[in-house]
Motif scaffolding. Structure first.
Motif, mmCIF file in Angstrom:
data_model
loop_
_atom_site.group_PDB
_atom_site.id
_atom_site.type_symbol
_atom_site.label_atom_id
_atom_site.label_comp_id
_atom_site.label_asym_id
_atom_site.label_seq_id
_atom_site.Cartn_x
_atom_site.Cartn_y
_atom_site.Cartn_z
ATOM 1 N N ARG A 77 0.808 -1.223 0.000
ATOM 2 C CA ARG A 77 0.000 0.000 0.000
ATOM 3 C C ARG A 77 0.836 1.266 0.000
ATOM 4 N NH1 ARG A 77 -2.510 1.147 4.230
ATOM 5 N NH2 ARG A 77 -1.703 -0.385 5.687
ATOM 6 N N ASN A 78 2.145 1.124 0.152
ATOM 7 C CA ASN A 78 3.031 2.288 0.195
ATOM 8 C C ASN A 78 4.142 2.124 -0.832
ATOM 9 O OD1 ASN A 78 2.217 3.895 2.851
ATOM 10 N ND2 ASN A 78 2.123 1.721 3.351
ATOM 11 N N GLN A 79 4.486 3.212 -1.498
ATOM 12 C CA GLN A 79 5.518 3.169 -2.531
ATOM 13 C C GLN A 79 6.898 3.344 -1.912
ATOM 14 O OE1 GLN A 79 3.796 4.971 -6.526
ATOM 15 N NE2 GLN A 79 3.595 6.471 -4.881
ATOM 16 N N THR A 387 -14.658 3.818 -3.530
ATOM 17 C CA THR A 387 -13.314 3.359 -3.193
ATOM 18 C C THR A 387 -13.315 2.723 -1.818
ATOM 19 O OG1 THR A 387 -10.986 4.031 -3.035
ATOM 20 C CG2 THR A 387 -12.593 5.510 -2.098
ATOM 21 N N PHE A 388 -12.323 1.885 -1.576
ATOM 22 C CA PHE A 388 -12.119 1.285 -0.262
ATOM 23 C C PHE A 388 -10.752 1.730 0.233
ATOM 24 C CE2 PHE A 388 -15.230 -1.403 -2.291
ATOM 25 C CZ PHE A 388 -16.120 -1.705 -1.271
ATOM 26 N N SER A 389 -10.746 2.442 1.352
ATOM 27 C CA SER A 389 -9.505 2.962 1.915
ATOM 28 C C SER A 389 -9.345 2.385 3.313
ATOM 29 C CB SER A 389 -9.533 4.491 1.954
ATOM 30 O OG SER A 389 -8.307 5.002 2.395
ATOM 31 N N THR A 390 -8.505 1.380 3.430
ATOM 32 C CA THR A 390 -8.308 0.659 4.685
ATOM 33 C C THR A 390 -8.097 1.600 5.856
ATOM 34 O OG1 THR A 390 -7.310 -1.155 3.446
ATOM 35 C CG2 THR A 390 -6.913 -1.098 5.817
ATOM 36 N N CYS A 391 -8.809 1.333 6.931
ATOM 37 C CA CYS A 391 -8.721 2.127 8.171
ATOM 38 C C CYS A 391 -9.185 3.562 7.964
ATOM 39 C CB CYS A 391 -7.306 2.113 8.752
ATOM 40 S SG CYS A 391 -6.610 0.472 8.988
ATOM 41 N N PHE A 392 -9.964 3.805 6.899
ATOM 42 C CA PHE A 392 -10.430 5.143 6.553
ATOM 43 C C PHE A 392 -9.262 6.120 6.446
ATOM 44 C CE2 PHE A 392 -14.275 3.194 8.199
ATOM 45 C CZ PHE A 392 -15.218 3.604 7.287
ATOM 46 N N GLY A 393 -8.146 5.633 5.904
ATOM 47 C CA GLY A 393 -6.993 6.511 5.745
ATOM 48 C C GLY A 393 -5.795 5.795 5.185
ATOM 49 N N ALA A 394 -5.993 4.859 4.259
ATOM 50 C CA ALA A 394 -4.893 4.051 3.734
ATOM 51 C C ALA A 394 -3.711 4.873 3.225
ATOM 52 C CB ALA A 394 -5.404 3.125 2.627
ATOM 53 N N PRO A 395 -3.935 6.036 2.569
ATOM 54 C CA PRO A 395 -2.777 6.783 2.061
ATOM 55 C C PRO A 395 -1.832 7.285 3.149
ATOM 56 C CG PRO A 395 -4.794 7.525 0.995
ATOM 57 C CD PRO A 395 -5.204 6.659 2.141
ATOM 58 N N PHE A 396 -2.291 7.265 4.409
ATOM 59 C CA PHE A 396 -1.465 7.808 5.491
ATOM 60 C C PHE A 396 -1.052 6.735 6.495
ATOM 61 C CE2 PHE A 396 -5.413 10.384 4.794
ATOM 62 C CZ PHE A 396 -4.923 11.105 3.730
ATOM 63 N N MET A 397 -1.342 5.468 6.196
ATOM 64 C CA MET A 397 -1.090 4.385 7.144
ATOM 65 C C MET A 397 0.050 3.501 6.638
ATOM 66 S SD MET A 397 -3.340 5.031 9.442
ATOM 67 C CE MET A 397 -4.899 5.869 9.686
ATOM 68 N N LEU A 399 1.992 1.238 8.202
ATOM 69 C CA LEU A 399 2.115 -0.115 8.748
ATOM 70 C C LEU A 399 1.011 -1.008 8.201
ATOM 71 C CD1 LEU A 399 2.870 0.853 12.470
ATOM 72 C CD2 LEU A 399 4.508 0.371 10.627
ATOM 73 N N PRO A 400 1.130 -2.325 8.344
ATOM 74 C CA PRO A 400 0.070 -3.224 7.902
ATOM 75 C C PRO A 400 -1.261 -2.892 8.561
ATOM 76 C CG PRO A 400 2.068 -4.465 8.363
ATOM 77 C CD PRO A 400 2.316 -3.063 8.841
ATOM 78 N N ALA A 401 -2.356 -3.060 7.823
ATOM 79 C CA ALA A 401 -3.685 -2.712 8.334
ATOM 80 C C ALA A 401 -4.009 -3.446 9.620
ATOM 81 C CB ALA A 401 -4.733 -3.018 7.271
ATOM 82 N N SER A 402 -3.521 -4.673 9.749
ATOM 83 C CA SER A 402 -3.824 -5.471 10.941
ATOM 84 C C SER A 402 -3.315 -4.800 12.218
ATOM 85 C CB SER A 402 -3.216 -6.865 10.806
ATOM 86 O OG SER A 402 -1.805 -6.785 10.642
#
Length: 526
Positions: A77-79, A387-397, A399-402
């Protein structure tokens, strides 16, 4: 710490002539006006334009992959970018800023809880961006400034354009975070939100490793000390719905949740202003005062802002200090939440305006992070997109979503927190057919949730999504609560709802580690 990369210490940059450290807002406004960076409005705010970058550019954001981050950051999820690329760009940005006629430095903090705050310094090319930092981060006292030692440094050089062919970037713009060198580079884009969100991303990397839940949410507190969290992506209503006169605002966007309770990561608010009015959003309207930065808001000849003008972007913004908010809680720390509101702007128009969630459904919705990207919040987005953005903030997270999900689940269970899903998006049909949910209805439903008015209300279980919908809510028409009753064609509603349910199922394949209980809390329709 005194950041040093490739033998170029920050102290050398700060020691150069015409470097202004924590100048007052008036000085920054004078500098910005003299350099034609913006114009002054009738209420003393500074209106600026940000060029072609009027929103975040997530495809241009990178983390340096090295021995410290290789096994921690979720690279799906991160470049990633190499340290070689980072160091070469650091040298160029450093020298670019050194050559400017002036530099503006903000020294302060991210994190209102002194036990968990991060000391930061931001070195800006433009005076208005330094004013932006002054509004949105936490300013030090005179004694704190005297003893300030930055843990992280941001070098912001919007006038420096990268060359992808030689610099290893995707475009002229770049946002690069080096955890090891504790440095963030922001170049090629004037959009102030990149500075704010890059610091937030760093906090989202550091805080969970201390056992603290970091969250992309707003927070407020009732008169009895009850705290509510509002999760949602930009444009879903976090700022608007949390900034209400009968509750104290803790913060509008970024928070931590420790063993002591909730604390704001910022010192200000970054509110959308499109179609802003004193009548509909008085708290936000009245908070725009001297020192506020207005991004891409056009100003009439009489110096009054035109909040309805959207030709530049729908993503017009106001950056203002919490101290200008009449009902702000200062310092911005509160107790443990009693309620969590997940906000979604459903472009399909099929989710109920409010539903009560079980703990398992709360975790499912948190991991899914379903919403719609709204116009202007990212480059290239002109119409709402599901769109689906994990944790309601995937672009800023990073670490792994878990990691974030486990921390949230732990806190929900420990403090018996109620959870709700609120659709601030469309009703009566999808985008282009239906209409946006009326703000007055949404406000009343959230008020009912926070006051416990749904405790004894009978609910209906949505046959497709499995959500528990209250049959009644004071001051809200009953038919509004049941989304299928707002559509002219029930069969079209059913088809569209099943289409969205399938998108949920497909997206949740990204979480094979989720328990069966959480997985089964998703939509019923396959």
């Amino acid at each position: 710490m005194n950041a040093t990369v490739s033998n170029l210490p920050i102290s050398e940059l700060l020691a150069t002539r015409n470097t202004f450290v924590n100048p007052p807002s008036a000085v920054l406004i004078e500098k910005a006006l003299s350099d034609h960076e913006g114009v002054l409005t009738d209420r003393g705010s500074l209106a600026v334009t940000t060029g072609k970058y009027t929103g975040r550019s997530p495809q241009d954001k990178f983390f340096v992959k090295d021995q410290n981050t290789a096994d921690k950051i979720d690279w799906t999820r991160n470049q990633e970018v190499s340290e070689t690329v980072f160091k070469a760009l650091y040298q160029k940005v450093f020298h670019y800023l050194s050559d400017q006629k002036a530099r503006y430095v903000f020294k302060g903090f991210a994190g209102a809880d002194p036990k968990h705050r991060l000391s930061i310094q931001v070195i800006n090319e433009y005076a208005w961006q330094n004013l932006f930092c002054r509004q949105l981060f936490i300013s030090p006292t005179a004694e704190e400034l005297k003893n300030h030692c930055a843990d992280f440094t941001v070098l912001s050089a919007p006038g420096f354009k990268a060359d992808p062919a030689t610099d290893g970037t995707r475009s002229e713009a770049f946002i690069i975070v080096s955890i090891t060198h504790r440095t963030i580079l922001v170049g090629g884009t004037e959009y102030g939100g990149e500075i704010k969100k890059s610091v937030f991303s760093v906090m989202n990397y550091l805080l969970p490793q201390e056992g603290i839940m970091s969250m992309h949410c707003s927070a407020n507190q009732g008169k009895n000390g009850d705290v509510a969290l509002f999760f949602g992506l930009s444009g879903t209503g976090k700022t608007t719905l949390s900034n209400v006169p009968d509750r104290d605002l803790i913060g509008d966007d970024e928070h931590g949740w420790s063993e002591d309770g909730v604390f704001n990561i910022e010192g200000g608010c970054y509110a959308k202003t499109i179609h802003l009015s004193r009548k509909k959003e008085p708290q936000i309207y009245n908070s725009i005062q001297f020192g506020t930065v207005l991004e891409n808001v056009i100003v009439f000849p009489d110096r009054k802002p035109d909040y309805d003008y959207s030709a530049i972007t729908e993503n017009t913004r106001a950056a203002y200090s919490l101290r200008s908010v009449s009902n702000a809680l200062i310092p911005s720390v509160g107790g443990h939440p009693t309620a969590i509101i997940f906000l979604t702007a459903d472009a399909f128009g099929v989710l109920p305006p409010i539903s009560l969630l079980t703990p398992e459904q709360a975790m499912y919705q948190f991991l899914s992070g379903y919403t719609s990207k709204l116009a202007g919040t990212e480059r290239g987005v002109t119409d709402p997109e599901a769109t689906f953005s994990t944790c309601f903030g995937a672009p800023f997270m990073p670490l792994p979503a878990s990691v974030y999900a486990e921390l949230l689940g732990k806190q929900i269970r420990a403090h018996n927190v109620s959870a709700y899903l609120v659709n601030t998006g469309w009703t009566g049909g999808p985008y282009g057919v239906g209409k946006r949910m009326e703000l007055r209805y949404t406000r009343r439903m959230i008020q009912a949730a926070l006051k416990g008015e749904f405790t004894d209300v009978e609910t209906v279980t949505d046959p497709i999504f499995g959500l528990h919908i209250p049959k009644t809510c004071p001051d809200v028409p009953n038919e509004v609560l049941m989304p299928w009753k707002t559509w002219n064609d029930p069969s079209e509603y059913d088809r569209t709802a099943r289409q969205l349910a399938q998108k949920f199922h497909v997206n949740f394949r990204n979480f094979p580690e989720a328990s069966d209980a959480i997985r089964s809390a998703g939509p019923r329709a396959q």
